[in-house]
Design an enzyme around this catalytic site. Structure first.
Site, PDB file in Angstrom:
ATOM      1  N   GLY A 120      60.080  87.112  52.616  1.00 37.18           N
ATOM      2  CA  GLY A 120      60.579  88.421  52.210  1.00 37.18           C
ATOM      3  C   GLY A 120      59.549  89.537  52.300  1.00 37.18           C
ATOM      4  O   GLY A 120      58.507  89.377  52.929  1.00 37.18           O
TER       5      GLY A 120
ATOM      6  N   GLN B 238      53.657  76.185  48.321  1.00 36.51           N
ATOM      7  CA  GLN B 238      52.588  76.487  49.272  1.00 36.51           C
ATOM      8  C   GLN B 238      51.516  77.395  48.663  1.00 36.51           C
ATOM      9  O   GLN B 238      50.609  77.827  49.349  1.00 36.51           O
ATOM     10  CB  GLN B 238      53.139  77.070  50.579  1.00 36.51           C
TER      11      GLN B 238
ATOM     12  N   SER C  73      51.485  92.690  57.240  1.00 31.33           N
ATOM     13  CA  SER C  73      51.568  91.575  56.311  1.00 31.33           C
ATOM     14  C   SER C  73      52.199  92.083  55.027  1.00 31.33           C
ATOM     15  O   SER C  73      51.927  93.218  54.608  1.00 31.33           O
ATOM     16  CB  SER C  73      50.162  91.036  56.007  1.00 31.33           C
TER      17      SER C  73
ATOM     18  N   ARG D  96      51.395  91.277  52.219  1.00 25.26           N
ATOM     19  CA  ARG D  96      50.297  91.475  51.256  1.00 25.26           C
ATOM     20  C   ARG D  96      49.590  92.812  51.446  1.00 25.26           C
ATOM     21  O   ARG D  96      48.866  93.249  50.538  1.00 25.26           O
ATOM     22  CB  ARG D  96      49.289  90.324  51.351  1.00 25.26           C
TER      23      ARG D  96
ATOM     24  N   GLY E 248      56.878  92.910  61.568  1.00 26.32           N
ATOM     25  CA  GLY E 248      56.590  91.554  62.054  1.00 26.32           C
ATOM     26  C   GLY E 248      57.819  90.666  61.891  1.00 26.32           C
ATOM     27  O   GLY E 248      58.247  89.972  62.825  1.00 26.32           O
ATOM     28  N   HIS E 249      58.405  90.708  60.696  1.00 27.21           N
ATOM     29  CA  HIS E 249      59.652  89.950  60.472  1.00 27.21           C
ATOM     30  C   HIS E 249      60.749  90.440  61.427  1.00 27.21           C
ATOM     31  O   HIS E 249      61.512  89.647  61.991  1.00 27.21           O
ATOM     32  CB  HIS E 249      60.140  90.135  59.035  1.00 27.21           C
TER      33      HIS E 249
ATOM     34  N   GLY F 260      55.660  83.593  63.587  1.00 23.31           N
ATOM     35  CA  GLY F 260      54.741  84.598  64.102  1.00 23.31           C
ATOM     36  C   GLY F 260      53.376  84.000  64.446  1.00 23.31           C
ATOM     37  O   GLY F 260      52.872  83.149  63.707  1.00 23.31           O
TER      38      GLY F 260
HETATM   39  P1  AMP Z   1      56.067  85.490  55.759  1.00 20.54           P
HETATM   40  O1  AMP Z   1      57.269  86.178  55.173  1.00 20.54           O
HETATM   41  O2  AMP Z   1      54.789  86.263  55.582  1.00 20.54           O
HETATM   42  O3  AMP Z   1      55.969  84.039  55.382  1.00 20.54           O
HETATM   43  O4  AMP Z   1      56.298  85.508  57.322  1.00 20.54           O
HETATM   44  C1  AMP Z   1      57.486  85.007  57.900  1.00 20.54           C
HETATM   45  C2  AMP Z   1      57.268  84.859  59.378  1.00 20.54           C
HETATM   46  O5  AMP Z   1      56.901  86.125  59.929  1.00 20.54           O
HETATM   47  C3  AMP Z   1      56.116  83.902  59.706  1.00 20.54           C
HETATM   48  O6  AMP Z   1      56.478  83.096  60.808  1.00 20.54           O
HETATM   49  C4  AMP Z   1      54.985  84.830  60.026  1.00 20.54           C
HETATM   50  O7  AMP Z   1      54.051  84.273  60.940  1.00 20.54           O
HETATM   51  C5  AMP Z   1      55.719  85.983  60.671  1.00 20.54           C
HETATM   52  N1  AMP Z   1      54.897  87.190  60.576  1.00 20.54           N
HETATM   53  C6  AMP Z   1      54.284  87.698  59.470  1.00 20.54           C
HETATM   54  N2  AMP Z   1      53.575  88.796  59.788  1.00 20.54           N
HETATM   55  C7  AMP Z   1      53.733  88.985  61.124  1.00 20.54           C
HETATM   56  C8  AMP Z   1      53.246  89.951  62.069  1.00 20.54           C
HETATM   57  N3  AMP Z   1      52.454  90.948  61.691  1.00 20.54           N
HETATM   58  N4  AMP Z   1      53.617  89.827  63.355  1.00 20.54           N
HETATM   59  C9  AMP Z   1      54.431  88.814  63.755  1.00 20.54           C
HETATM   60  N5  AMP Z   1      54.928  87.882  62.921  1.00 20.54           N
HETATM   61  C10 AMP Z   1      54.581  87.963  61.622  1.00 20.54           C
END
Ligand code: AMP
Length: 260
Positions: A32, A62, A186, A188, A37-38, A148
Site C-alpha cells: 500500500g 516480514q 518508496s 517510506r 512505482g506501484h 519491482g
Molecule cells: P511495496 O508496497 O513497497 O511492498 O512494493 C510493492 C511492489 O512494488 C514491490 O514489488 C516493489 O518492488 C515494487 N516497487 C516499490 N517501489 C518501486 C519503485 N520505485 N519502482 C518500481 N517498483 C517499485
C-alpha cells in the site's frame, strides 16, 4: 473495482473469470501507500492480463520486532482511488488474522538467497516475504505476478521460490521508478523531512557510480547498512542506508542498462 477482505471472497470473485472465459490473471502484491512505482506494476499487469488483482497487506511477518511495522505508511482510501484509476479489477486487503489465523505455523525459507544484504540486516525478513507471496499465489492463482526491480533481492527470492516449488506462474520484474531528482520512489519516503530527503539523494548518486568504493565515499556521513555488488540476475550495486529513523534501499543494475 471490487474490494474484498477475505480469501473466500477472492476465490469467489475470480471463479467466474477463471472458469468460463479462461481469462488470464495478473497479481500485483503490495503493502500500500501507492506511488508511481506501484502504478507502473498495475499498468503492466493491466496491459498483459484479462483480470488484474492487487493485494494490499502490510505483512507483519516480514518486519522484525524493532522495525517500523506500526509506523509503516498506510493510506487505504487514497490507495483505493489510485487502484481504481489504474483499472485494477480486484483489490484484496486482508486483515493479519485472515492471513495468519491462530495456529499458523508453516513457513517458506529460500535459504541461500535470503542470507546476504537485506537478509543479513533484517533476520527473518525474506521468510515472511516468501511465505506471504506463496500464500497470495495460492489464493489468487495468477498467471503472472508483478514485482519491482527496486527490491532486487526480493525479486530474486520470489523467482527462486517459483522455480523450487514448481509454481505455475510467470514472474515479471519492472524497472525502478524514480523521482526527477533520482530518488527511487518508496512508501517510506513519506517519512523523510525536506532536509532528510535532500540527504537521501546521496543514495542514487552513489549507486550511479556503479563502484562500491566511490559510492561509499559519496554516501559521506550517512549511516550505511551495506553497499556492495550483488550477484543477482541482473547483477546490481545495492545499498541500504538509514536517514534519521527511515531506512532506504536502492540498487542499480550493472549489466543491463534498460533495467535502471
Ligand atoms: P511495496 O508496497 O513497497 O511492498 O512494493 C510493492 C511492489 O512494488 C514491490 O514489488 C516493489 O518492488 C515494487 N516497487 C516499490 N517501489 C518501486 C519503485 N520505485 N519502482 C518500481 N517498483 C517499485
Amino acid at each position: 473495482m471490487k474490494v474484498v477482505e477475505t480469501i473466500d471472497d477472492v476465490r469467489a470473485a475470480l471463479e467466474h473469470a477463471r472458469g468460463a472465459n479462461a481469462a488470464s490473471i495478473g497479481l500485483v502484491p503490495t503493502m500500500g501507500a501507492f506511488h508511481d512505482g506501484h502504478r507502473s506494476l498495475f499498468r503492466a499487469a493491466r496491459a498483459e492480463n484479462d483480470a488484474v488483482v492487487a493485494s494490499l497487506f502490510v505483512n507483519p511477518t516480514q518486519f522484525g520486532a524493532a522495525e517500523d511495522f506500526a509506523a509503516y505508511p498506510r493510506d487505504g482510501r487514497n490507495d483505493h482511488a489510485i487502484a481504481e484509476e489504474d483499472s485494477v479489477d480486484l483489490l484484496f486487503a486482508p486483515s493479519a488474522d485472515e492471513m495468519y489465523p491462530p495456529g499458523f505455523q508453516t513457513w517458506v525459507d529460500v535459504e541461500e538467497l535470503s542470507r546476504p544484504l537485506e537478509g543479513a540486516h533484517r533476520p527473518g525478513h525474506f521468510r515472511g516475504v516468501a511465505t506471504v507471496c506463496l500464500k497470495l499465489f495460492n489464493i489468487v492463482r495468477p498467471d503472472r505476478a508483478y514485482f519491482g526491480q527496486k527490491d532486487a533481492q526480493q525479486a530474486a527470492v520470489v523467482k527462486r521460490l517459483i522455480r523450487d516449488l514448481d509454481l505455475e506462474l510467470e514472474l515479471r520484474v519492472l524497472p525502478t521508478v524514480r523521482d526527477a531528482d533520482g530518488l527511487a520512489l518508496s512508501s517510506r519516503n513519506a517519512h523523510l523531512s525536506p532536509a532528510e530527503r535532500e540527504r537521501a539523494l546521496a543514495l542514487p548518486r552513489a549507486l550511479a557510480t556503479k563502484d562500491p568504493t566511490r559510492a561509499r565515499e559519496l554516501l559521506g556521513d550517512l549511516d550505511v547498512d551495506y553497499i556492495e555488488i550483488a550477484d543477482l540476475e541482473p547483477r546490481v550495486i545495492a545499498a541500504a542506508v538509514r536517514i534519521g529513523s527511515t531506512r532506504l534501499i536502492d540498487n542499480v543494475p550493472l549489466d543491463e542498462e534498460d533495467l535502471e
